[in-house]
Design a protein around this motif. Structure first.
Motif, PDB file in Angstrom:
ATOM      1  N   GLU A  69       0.838  -1.214   0.000  1.00  0.00           N
ATOM      2  CA  GLU A  69       0.000   0.000   0.000  1.00  0.00           C
ATOM      3  C   GLU A  69       0.867   1.257   0.000  1.00  0.00           C
ATOM      4  OE1 GLU A  69      -3.883  -0.906   2.679  1.00  0.00           O
ATOM      5  OE2 GLU A  69      -1.956  -1.367   3.612  1.00  0.00           O
ATOM      6  N   LEU A  70       1.934   1.182   0.764  1.00  0.00           N
ATOM      7  CA  LEU A  70       2.826   2.340   0.854  1.00  0.00           C
ATOM      8  C   LEU A  70       3.445   2.637  -0.519  1.00  0.00           C
ATOM      9  CD1 LEU A  70       4.017   4.331   2.933  1.00  0.00           C
ATOM     10  CD2 LEU A  70       5.928   2.744   3.211  1.00  0.00           C
ATOM     11  N   GLY A  71       3.921   1.592  -1.182  1.00  0.00           N
ATOM     12  CA  GLY A  71       4.527   1.766  -2.503  1.00  0.00           C
ATOM     13  C   GLY A  71       3.532   2.339  -3.500  1.00  0.00           C
ATOM     14  N   ASP A  72       2.324   1.807  -3.494  1.00  0.00           N
ATOM     15  CA  ASP A  72       1.298   2.287  -4.433  1.00  0.00           C
ATOM     16  C   ASP A  72       0.946   3.745  -4.136  1.00  0.00           C
ATOM     17  OD1 ASP A  72       1.302  -0.205  -5.519  1.00  0.00           O
ATOM     18  OD2 ASP A  72      -0.582  -0.862  -4.586  1.00  0.00           O
ATOM     19  N   THR A  73       0.843   4.063  -2.841  1.00  0.00           N
ATOM     20  CA  THR A  73       0.435   5.414  -2.460  1.00  0.00           C
ATOM     21  C   THR A  73       1.519   6.430  -2.812  1.00  0.00           C
ATOM     22  OG1 THR A  73      -0.817   4.433  -0.655  1.00  0.00           O
ATOM     23  CG2 THR A  73      -0.464   6.797  -0.533  1.00  0.00           C
ATOM     24  N   VAL A  74       2.754   6.061  -2.563  1.00  0.00           N
ATOM     25  CA  VAL A  74       3.861   6.964  -2.907  1.00  0.00           C
ATOM     26  C   VAL A  74       3.901   7.165  -4.424  1.00  0.00           C
ATOM     27  CG1 VAL A  74       6.393   7.137  -2.985  1.00  0.00           C
ATOM     28  CG2 VAL A  74       5.256   6.523  -0.848  1.00  0.00           C
ATOM     29  N   ALA A  75       3.738   6.084  -5.165  1.00  0.00           N
ATOM     30  CA  ALA A  75       3.811   6.177  -6.634  1.00  0.00           C
ATOM     31  C   ALA A  75       2.733   7.104  -7.195  1.00  0.00           C
ATOM     32  CB  ALA A  75       3.685   4.781  -7.247  1.00  0.00           C
ATOM     33  N   ALA A  76       1.588   7.140  -6.529  1.00  0.00           N
ATOM     34  CA  ALA A  76       0.469   7.939  -7.042  1.00  0.00           C
ATOM     35  C   ALA A  76       0.323   9.276  -6.317  1.00  0.00           C
ATOM     36  CB  ALA A  76      -0.828   7.139  -6.878  1.00  0.00           C
ATOM     37  N   CYS A  77       1.257   9.567  -5.399  1.00  0.00           N
ATOM     38  CA  CYS A  77       1.090  10.727  -4.513  1.00  0.00           C
ATOM     39  C   CYS A  77       1.063  12.054  -5.290  1.00  0.00           C
ATOM     40  CB  CYS A  77       2.216  10.754  -3.480  1.00  0.00           C
ATOM     41  SG  CYS A  77       2.059  12.140  -2.333  1.00  0.00           S
ATOM     42  N   ARG A  78       0.119  12.908  -4.908  1.00  0.00           N
ATOM     43  CA  ARG A  78       0.054  14.267  -5.464  1.00  0.00           C
ATOM     44  C   ARG A  78      -0.117  15.280  -4.325  1.00  0.00           C
ATOM     45  NH1 ARG A  78       0.411  13.885 -10.584  1.00  0.00           N
ATOM     46  NH2 ARG A  78       0.010  16.091 -10.902  1.00  0.00           N
ATOM     47  N   ALA A  79       0.488  14.957  -3.190  1.00  0.00           N
ATOM     48  CA  ALA A  79       0.289  15.785  -1.996  1.00  0.00           C
ATOM     49  C   ALA A  79       1.074  17.090  -2.031  1.00  0.00           C
ATOM     50  CB  ALA A  79       0.650  14.986  -0.737  1.00  0.00           C
ATOM     51  N   CYS A  80       2.056  17.206  -2.914  1.00  0.00           N
ATOM     52  CA  CYS A  80       2.768  18.482  -3.021  1.00  0.00           C
ATOM     53  C   CYS A  80       3.182  18.696  -4.475  1.00  0.00           C
ATOM     54  CB  CYS A  80       3.996  18.526  -2.099  1.00  0.00           C
ATOM     55  SG  CYS A  80       5.434  17.660  -2.721  1.00  0.00           S
ATOM     56  N   ALA A  81       3.727  19.871  -4.726  1.00  0.00           N
ATOM     57  CA  ALA A  81       4.013  20.263  -6.112  1.00  0.00           C
ATOM     58  C   ALA A  81       5.132  19.439  -6.761  1.00  0.00           C
ATOM     59  CB  ALA A  81       4.376  21.742  -6.149  1.00  0.00           C
ATOM     60  N   LEU A  82       5.895  18.715  -5.957  1.00  0.00           N
ATOM     61  CA  LEU A  82       7.003  17.944  -6.546  1.00  0.00           C
ATOM     62  C   LEU A  82       6.503  16.875  -7.520  1.00  0.00           C
ATOM     63  CD1 LEU A  82       9.507  17.419  -3.568  1.00  0.00           C
ATOM     64  CD2 LEU A  82       9.520  19.156  -5.367  1.00  0.00           C
ATOM     65  N   GLN A  88       9.109   9.735 -11.802  1.00  0.00           N
ATOM     66  CA  GLN A  88       8.503   8.728 -10.923  1.00  0.00           C
ATOM     67  C   GLN A  88       8.896   9.040  -9.485  1.00  0.00           C
ATOM     68  OE1 GLN A  88      10.326   4.779 -11.510  1.00  0.00           O
ATOM     69  NE2 GLN A  88      11.950   5.839 -12.625  1.00  0.00           N
ATOM     70  N   ALA A  89       8.071   8.572  -8.575  1.00  0.00           N
ATOM     71  CA  ALA A  89       8.429   8.712  -7.167  1.00  0.00           C
ATOM     72  C   ALA A  89       9.429   7.602  -6.830  1.00  0.00           C
ATOM     73  CB  ALA A  89       7.191   8.588  -6.302  1.00  0.00           C
ATOM     74  N   VAL A  90      10.296   7.890  -5.867  1.00  0.00           N
ATOM     75  CA  VAL A  90      11.350   6.929  -5.489  1.00  0.00           C
ATOM     76  C   VAL A  90      11.164   6.594  -4.012  1.00  0.00           C
ATOM     77  CG1 VAL A  90      13.841   6.569  -5.367  1.00  0.00           C
ATOM     78  CG2 VAL A  90      12.884   8.009  -7.182  1.00  0.00           C
ATOM     79  N   LEU A  91      10.597   5.434  -3.748  1.00  0.00           N
ATOM     80  CA  LEU A  91      10.266   5.071  -2.368  1.00  0.00           C
ATOM     81  C   LEU A  91      11.519   4.790  -1.534  1.00  0.00           C
ATOM     82  CD1 LEU A  91       8.182   4.269  -0.178  1.00  0.00           C
ATOM     83  CD2 LEU A  91       8.245   1.949  -1.118  1.00  0.00           C
ATOM     84  N   GLY A  92      12.354   3.903  -2.035  1.00  0.00           N
ATOM     85  CA  GLY A  92      13.542   3.490  -1.280  1.00  0.00           C
ATOM     86  C   GLY A  92      13.994   2.151  -1.812  1.00  0.00           C
ATOM     87  N   VAL A  93      15.100   1.675  -1.281  1.00  0.00           N
ATOM     88  CA  VAL A  93      15.610   0.400  -1.773  1.00  0.00           C
ATOM     89  C   VAL A  93      16.299  -0.343  -0.635  1.00  0.00           C
ATOM     90  CG1 VAL A  93      17.889   1.289  -2.506  1.00  0.00           C
ATOM     91  CG2 VAL A  93      16.917  -0.702  -3.656  1.00  0.00           C
ATOM     92  N   GLY A  94      16.175  -1.661  -0.655  1.00  0.00           N
ATOM     93  CA  GLY A  94      16.968  -2.441   0.288  1.00  0.00           C
ATOM     94  C   GLY A  94      16.189  -3.482   1.048  1.00  0.00           C
TER      95      GLY A  94
END
Ligand code: URA
Length: 256
Positions: A69-82, A88-94
């Motif tokens: 859910e976190l990955g999907d939400t970050v990928a679709a996030c429009r909460a700020c102008a960035l 693409q949004a970059v969640l993290g890695v590892g």
């Protein structure tokens, strides 16, 4: 020192500075102490605290998400102008159960293109820094950023952008439950500590993020621009390694 570590340190611009030298007359070795007596974790005094972003209903929702859910939400996030200029949004890695969590500032052009944090020049240095203390991206290590979308022109994220993204980082930290957080650079340190931070003053000290020990390091991109400070980076890495060793000794098994 192994040949591989030698190579890595040379690439970091640290060798031959870091070769073990004979003890000086004062009895001090030129190598940063590995058996440092670690100061107790400290929190930021209230007068220097920056008020946390308002939680609200959105933050509560994010706080209940699993990785998918976190990955999907970050990928679709429009909460700020960035979101407007990102590829693409970059969640993290590892490693999702990493003992080490490194937190940078935000994706740059390479990260925006590849979807992974720290894959450009600064990332190469970060990988070499990790290797110098026996770590590898993805093996007991997770790498994230304060903001998940590239700030245009690689500018520092604005307060509103950081605040909008913070619930994502909070959730990542809660899911990973690392033993140790390393904040890379001032924006990451200030976001996590909620206070004004000067790296030069904060490095070498142990802070606390909601019960998780936190260290502050120079950002790899800063080190690329300020070669003399690379030497300090090795001290910081030794301190990080000594801190992790101590944490593992104190609590060999982590609670689930
Ligand atoms: N700088 C950062 O802070 N994060 C990245 O992912 C890349 C460069």
């Amino acid at each position: 020192m192994s040949a591989r570590r030698d190579t890595i340190l040379r690439e970091m611009g640290l060798a031959p500075l870091w070769r073990l030298r004979a003890r000086t007359r004062g009895g001090k070795s030129a190598e940063p102490a590995q058996a440092t007596v670690l100061p107790a974790a400290r929190t930021i005094p209230p007068e220097r605290a920056i008020p946390a972003a308002a939680g609200g209903e959105r933050a509560l929702r994010i706080a209940g998400m699993d990785w998918k859910e976190l990955g999907d939400t970050v990928a679709a996030c429009r909460a700020c102008a960035l979101c407007e200029k990102r590829r693409q949004a970059v969640l993290g890695v590892g490693d999702l159960h990493a003992e080490w969590l490194f937190v940078g500032e935000g994706p740059g052009a390479d990260e925006d293109e590849k979807g992974e944090p720290f894959v450009g020049q600064a990332g190469k240095l970060l990988d070499n820094m990790l290797a110098a203390i026996g770590l590898r991206r993805g093996r007991g290590v997770y790498i994230a950023n304060v903001v998940k979308c590239r700030p245009p022109g690689n500018r520092t994220p604005e307060a509103a952008e950081t605040a909008a993204c913070f619930p994502f980082l909070e959730r990542q930290i809660a899911l990973i439950a690392p033993r140790l957080i390393v904040a890379l650079g001032r924006p990451a340190a200030q976001t996590l500590l909620g206070a004004e931070v000067k790296i030069a003053a904060a490095r070498g000290r142990l802070f606390d993020f909601r019960g998780i020990p936190l260290l502050v390091h120079y950002h790899p991109a800063y080190l690329l621009r300020n070669l003399p400070d690379k030497a300090k980076a090795w001290e910081d890495l030794c301190f990080a390694r000594a801190t992790m060793r101590r944490l593992c000794e104190e609590a060999p098994a982590r609670s689930p």
